[in-house]
Design an enzyme around this catalytic site. Structure first.
Site, PDB file in Angstrom:
ATOM      1  N   LYS A 193       0.853  -1.198   0.000  1.00  0.00           N
ATOM      2  CA  LYS A 193       0.000   0.000   0.000  1.00  0.00           C
ATOM      3  C   LYS A 193       0.877   1.232   0.000  1.00  0.00           C
ATOM      4  CE  LYS A 193      -4.521   0.776   0.357  1.00  0.00           C
ATOM      5  NZ  LYS A 193      -5.569  -0.191   0.003  1.00  0.00           N
TER       6      LYS A 193
HETATM    7  N1  GLU Z   1      -7.287   0.023  -3.169  1.00  0.00           N
HETATM    8  C1  GLU Z   1      -8.044  -1.147  -3.475  1.00  0.00           C
HETATM    9  C2  GLU Z   1      -8.124  -2.053  -2.261  1.00  0.00           C
HETATM   10  O1  GLU Z   1      -7.978  -1.620  -1.141  1.00  0.00           O
HETATM   11  C3  GLU Z   1      -7.562  -1.838  -4.743  1.00  0.00           C
HETATM   12  C4  GLU Z   1      -6.166  -2.386  -4.694  1.00  0.00           C
HETATM   13  C5  GLU Z   1      -5.700  -2.918  -6.047  1.00  0.00           C
HETATM   14  O2  GLU Z   1      -6.463  -3.022  -6.975  1.00  0.00           O
HETATM   15  O3  GLU Z   1      -4.504  -3.241  -6.114  1.00  0.00           O
HETATM   16  O4  GLU Z   1      -8.398  -3.217  -2.373  1.00  0.00           O
END
Ligand code: GLU
Length: 432
Positions: free
Chosen positions: A122
C-alpha cells in the site's frame, strides 16, 4: 524443506478495555486471532505480523503559486511470498505510516482470500487532494512515483487507486515509470484508463464484488436482496457504484452519505441522480427529495444491509450496540474494530469482512495486469463473469472455513488467507 527457526513465543495481546483505534494494532489483533486458530509457530507469526519493506519519501512539489511544498509519502510491502506486492495508493490528510502498514497487511490477506497470485502492499501521501489543483496533483504524483521507483514494477509492486486517487493518477504513475525506463510498461499500475491498458469493468469492480458477496450472504441467511433496504456510508468509487448495482438488483438504497453528511429517503434514492448531484455540488447533502441525516444516524438506522464504504474505524464500541442492520458489508478497509466485531456477532448481525467483501477491486486489477502482460484484452462481459466466479468461490471457501471453526466470517477469511500465506512462506523456506 527448510524450516523457519523458532522465536520466543509472543504473548497474545489482550484487547485493552479502552479501544485502541490504531489500524496497525487492529490488523495485528486480527492476525493473532487467526494465528491461534492455525497454531502457527512463533517464528512465522513474527514474520507475518510485520511488513517486509517500508519506504518513507519526501515529495517536494511546486504549487501553482510558485512556492514549494514538501509532502510525506510512504510505500509499504507487507508480504510477497505468493507474488508481487499489490495494493492501492491513498491521498488523505490523515494518512499515517501505521495506517499504510495496516492497509498493506490487509492487502496480503485480501489477495490470499480470493487466491490471486499477489502479496500485499500500500502507498499513501499525506496531503489534502480536495484543496489541490489538477496540475499540483500531477506534479506531486510524478515526484512521489520517482521517489518510490526502486520499489515498484510489474514484477515487484503494482499500485492501484484507493481513497482520492483514480485512473488519472494511475496514468501519471505509468507515464513517469515508463519515461524513466525508456519503454511503456503497462503492468506497473492497475486501474488505468482504458486507452493505456486499463481493463473493462475495473472502475466498478470493487462495488460489483461487494454486491456478489452480499448476494451469496443473503442466500445463507435466506434473505432476499430484492426489496432489501440498504444504507451506504461513503459515496466515492465504491459507495456510489454499489448504490447503482444494489439498485439494479432491486434492493432499495434508502440512505447515502459522504464526508459532509448524509441523506435519507424511505422510498429509495436514485443513485444516478445522486451521482449527478454530487458531481455538481461536491456532496450528496441537499439532494432534492431527501431529508438530511448525519453519518452517525446512517450507521445506526434500521435497514437490512449497511455498507461502510469510506474509511477505517466507523463501527466501534461507541456505536456498535446501536447498529440495527441485519448485515454489514465492508466496502471500506478496516471499518469495524475487533471489539465491535464481537458485539455484532453477539447481536446476530452477519458481517462480510473487508478482505472478502471489497476484494473485487484487486481481483479485476489482477485481470488487468494479466491482460497487460499478454497484450491481449477481454470484453467487459468476460471480466464480470470471471470476477463473479472468483467472488462466489471465495465466499464459499470463507463460509466453509468459518463453519468448520464455528467462528464468524472475518475469522473464516483470516484463517483461510493467513493459512495460504503461511504455507507459501514455509514451503519457500527462509533465505539465506
Ligand atoms: N485500493 C483497493 C483495495 O484496497 C484496490 C487495490 C488494487 O487493486 O490493487 O483493495
Amino acid at each position: 524443506m527448510a524450516s523457519i527457526p523458532k522465536a520466543a513465543p509472543q504473548p497474545i495481546p489482550r484487547i485493552a478495555p479502552r479501544e485502541d483505534l490504531n489500524p496497525l494494532r487492529i490488523a495485528q489483533i486480527q492476525f493473532d486471532i487467526a494465528a491461534e486458530y492455525l497454531k502457527l509457530d512463533p517464528g512465522i507469526r513474527q514474520i507475518l505480523r510485520t511488513p517486509k519493506r517500508v519506504l518513507e519519501v519526501s515529495v517536494p512539489t511546486k504549487m501553482d503559486n510558485g512556492q514549494i511544498k514538501v509532502f510525506t509519502g510512504y510505500r509499504v510491502q507487507h508480504n510477497v511470498s505468493r507474488g508481487p506486492a499489490k495494493g492501492g495508493l491513498r491521498y488523505h490528510p490523515n494518512v499515517t505510516l501505521d495506517e499504510v502498514k495496516a492497509l498493506a497487511t490487509w492487502m496480503t490477506w485480501k489477495t490470499a482470500t480470493v487466491n490471486i497470485p499477489y502479496g500485499g502492499g500500500k502507498g499513501g501521501v499525506i496531503c489534502d487532494p480536495k484543496r489541490m489543483t489538477k496540475s499540483e496533483l500531477e506534479r506531486m504524483t510524478r515526484r512521489y512515483t520517482s521517489e518510490i521507483l526502486p520499489l515498484i514494477g510489474p514484477e515487484q509492486d503494482i499500485p492501484a487507486p484507493d481513497v482520492y486517487t483514480d485512473a488519472q493518477t494511475m496514468a501519471w504513475i505509468m507515464d513517469t515509470y515508463s519515461m524513466t525506463k525508456g519503454y511503456s510498461a503497462l503492468g506497473v499500475v492497475t486501474g488505468k484508463p482504458l486507452s493505456i491498458g486499463g481493463s473493462e469493468g475495473r472502475t466498478e469492480a470493487t462495488a460489483r464484488g461487494c454486491v456478489v458477496a452480499t448476494e451469496e450472504a443473503c442466500k445463507t441467511k435466506k434473505m432476499s436482496l430484492r426489496g432489501a433496504t440498504v444504507a451506504i456510508q461513503g459515496f466515492g468509487n465504491v459507495g456510489s457504484l454499489a448504490a447503482r448495482l444494489f439498485t439494479e438488483k432491486k434492493a432499495r438504497v434508502v440512505a447515502i452519505s459522504d464526508s459532509r453528511g448524509g441523506v435519507f429517503n424511505s422510498r429509495g434514492i436514485d443513485p444516478l441522480k445522486a451521482m449527478r448531484y454530487k458531481e455538481r455540488s461536491g456532496t450528496v447533502v441537499g439532494m432534492p427529495g431527501t431529508s438530511r441525516i448525519s453519518n452517525d444516524d446512517l450507521l445506526t438506522m434500521k435497514c437490512d444491509i449497511l455498507v461502510p464504504a469510506a474509511l477505517e474505524n466507523v463501527i466501534t464500541l461507541n456505536n456498535v450496540e446501536q447498529i440495527k442492520a441485519k448485515m454489514v458489508v465492508e466496502g471500506a478497509n478496516g471499518p469495524t474494530t475487533p471489539h465491535a466485531d464481537e458485539v455484532l456477532a453477539r447481536k446476530g448481525i452477519l458481517l462480510l469482512p473487508d478482505i472478502l467483501a471489497n476484494a473485487g477491486g484487486v481481483t479485476v486489477s489482477y485481470f488487468e495486469w494479466v491482460q497487460d502482460l499478454q497484450s491481449f484484452f477481454w470484453s467487459e462481459a468476460e471480466v464480470n463473469t470471471k470476477l463473479e466466479s472468483v467472488m462466489r468461490r471465495a465466499f464459499q471457501q470463507v463460509h466453509d472455513m468459518a463453519r468448520k471453526h464455528r467462528a464468524h466470517l472475518r475469522t473464516g477469511a483470516y484463517v483461510l488467507a493467513v493459512g495460504r500465506v503461511a504455507d507459501a512462506t514455509l514451503v519457500r523456506g527462509l533465505f539465506p
